[in-house]
Design a protein around this motif. Structure first.
Motif, mmCIF file in Angstrom:
data_model
loop_
_atom_site.group_PDB
_atom_site.id
_atom_site.type_symbol
_atom_site.label_atom_id
_atom_site.label_comp_id
_atom_site.label_asym_id
_atom_site.label_seq_id
_atom_site.Cartn_x
_atom_site.Cartn_y
_atom_site.Cartn_z
ATOM 1 N N ASP A 67 -48.995 -55.308 -86.432
ATOM 2 C CA ASP A 67 -49.538 -54.391 -85.434
ATOM 3 C C ASP A 67 -50.960 -54.041 -85.840
ATOM 4 O O ASP A 67 -51.241 -53.854 -87.029
ATOM 5 C CB ASP A 67 -48.693 -53.118 -85.350
ATOM 6 N N TYR A 68 -51.850 -53.969 -84.882
ATOM 7 C CA TYR A 68 -53.237 -53.633 -85.185
ATOM 8 C C TYR A 68 -53.699 -52.460 -84.322
ATOM 9 O O TYR A 68 -53.124 -52.175 -83.281
ATOM 10 C CB TYR A 68 -54.169 -54.830 -84.990
ATOM 11 N N ALA A 69 -54.745 -51.802 -84.820
ATOM 12 C CA ALA A 69 -55.360 -50.695 -84.087
ATOM 13 C C ALA A 69 -56.838 -50.668 -84.436
ATOM 14 O O ALA A 69 -57.212 -50.919 -85.583
ATOM 15 C CB ALA A 69 -54.704 -49.373 -84.455
ATOM 16 N N TYR A 70 -57.666 -50.423 -83.433
ATOM 17 C CA TYR A 70 -59.097 -50.270 -83.673
ATOM 18 C C TYR A 70 -59.694 -49.416 -82.567
ATOM 19 O O TYR A 70 -59.084 -49.216 -81.519
ATOM 20 C CB TYR A 70 -59.816 -51.615 -83.787
ATOM 21 N N MET A 81 -57.669 -48.989 -79.174
ATOM 22 C CA MET A 81 -56.968 -50.217 -78.811
ATOM 23 C C MET A 81 -55.867 -50.480 -79.829
ATOM 24 O O MET A 81 -56.079 -50.312 -81.028
ATOM 25 C CB MET A 81 -57.933 -51.398 -78.796
ATOM 26 N N THR A 82 -54.701 -50.910 -79.348
ATOM 27 C CA THR A 82 -53.600 -51.279 -80.217
ATOM 28 C C THR A 82 -52.946 -52.530 -79.661
ATOM 29 O O THR A 82 -53.096 -52.858 -78.478
ATOM 30 C CB THR A 82 -52.535 -50.161 -80.319
ATOM 31 N N GLY A 83 -52.221 -53.216 -80.500
ATOM 32 C CA GLY A 83 -51.515 -54.395 -80.046
ATOM 33 C C GLY A 83 -50.721 -55.024 -81.170
ATOM 34 O O GLY A 83 -50.703 -54.536 -82.302
ATOM 35 N N THR A 84 -50.073 -56.099 -80.860
ATOM 36 C CA THR A 84 -49.296 -56.869 -81.821
ATOM 37 C C THR A 84 -49.787 -58.300 -81.765
ATOM 38 O O THR A 84 -50.041 -58.835 -80.681
ATOM 39 C CB THR A 84 -47.792 -56.794 -81.474
ATOM 40 N N SER A 85 -49.912 -58.926 -82.919
ATOM 41 C CA SER A 85 -50.375 -60.302 -82.980
ATOM 42 C C SER A 85 -49.775 -60.976 -84.208
ATOM 43 O O SER A 85 -48.905 -60.411 -84.870
ATOM 44 C CB SER A 85 -51.913 -60.334 -83.043
ATOM 45 N N TYR A 86 -50.239 -62.171 -84.499
ATOM 46 C CA TYR A 86 -49.808 -62.911 -85.668
ATOM 47 C C TYR A 86 -51.008 -63.179 -86.551
ATOM 48 O O TYR A 86 -52.099 -63.459 -86.071
ATOM 49 C CB TYR A 86 -49.153 -64.235 -85.262
#
Length: 175
Positions: A67-70, A81-86
Motif C-alpha cells: 500500500d502506498y500514500a503520498y 493519494m493512496t493505492g495498492t500496487s506491486y
C-alpha cells in the motif's frame, strides 16, 4: 513471425479482442489493471519495464503487494493519494523506459541504474497531436536483417519521440 515473444491479452469483453499469433510465444501476464486490452497511456504518463520474474506468480501476487500514500501537489491543487500496487526489485528488470509529456516532465521514477532519462509522445497535457504518434527505439546498427537498438539506459538518448506510429517501419519491414 520472427518475434521472440508477443504481448497477448485475453479479453473478457468480445468487443475488445486481441489477435494471438500461434507461432510466437506469449509473455506471461502476472497482473493487469484491465479485464480487456491493456495499452500504454496515450499521453505517456507512465514508466514501463520488462522484467524476468524470480519467483512464481502466486508468490509474487501475495508477497510483493504494498500500500502506498503520498501527497500530490499540482497546478490545480493538492490531494492525498493512496493505492495498492506491486513492487518489482530493480534486479529483476531487464529494461525500462520513463515517459511523460514534454512540458510536464518533473522527475525520473525509476532508479537511474535502469533509466536516466525520459521520452514523450505528447508535447503537453491533452495534446491532440499525440494521436498517431509513438516513441521508437533508435536503431544504431544493422547485423544483416537484425536491427541493433540503442540501449544506454537513458530514454532521452535511446528513443525518437513523437514519430509517426508505423509498426512496419521497425526493422525495415515492408507493408
Amino acid at each position: 513471425t520472427t518475434a521472440d515473444y508477443e504481448w497477448y491479452d485475453e479479453s473478457t469483453n468480445p468487443q475488445f479482442t486481441d489477435i494471438d499469433n500461434p507461432k510466437v510465444p506469449n509473455l506471461e501476464k502476472i497482473y493487469c489493471s484491465t479485464l480487456t486490452l491493456w495499452s500504454p497511456h496515450t499521453q505517456g504518463f507512465k514508466s514501463y519495464a520488462l522484467a524476468r520474474m524470480h519467483t512464481d506468480k502466486k508468490t509474487f501476487l501475495v508477497d510483493y503487494i504494498y500500500d502506498y500514500a503520498y501527497h500530490l501537489t499540482g497546478q490545480t491543487g493538492e490531494a492525498d493519494m493512496t493505492g495498492t500496487s506491486y513492487r518489482l526489485p530493480n534486479s529483476w528488470i531487464l529494461d525500462a523506459v520513463n515517459m511523460s509529456t514534454k512540458a510536464g516532465f518533473q522527475w525520473i521514477v525509476t532508479s537511474p541504474a535502469l533509466d536516466r532519462g525520459f521520452t514523450y509522445n505528447s508535447e503537453f497535457n491533452w495534446d491532440d497531436s499525440r494521436f498517431g504518434k509513438s516513441v521508437r527505439r533508435k536503431v544504431v546498427a544493422m547485423d544483416g536483417s537484425r536491427a541493433i537498438l540503442a540501449d544506454t539506459n537513458n530514454s532521452t538518448e535511446d528513443f525518437e519521440p513523437r514519430v509517426k506510429a508505423d509498426p512496419f517501419h521497425v526493422f525495415g519491414m515492408k507493408k
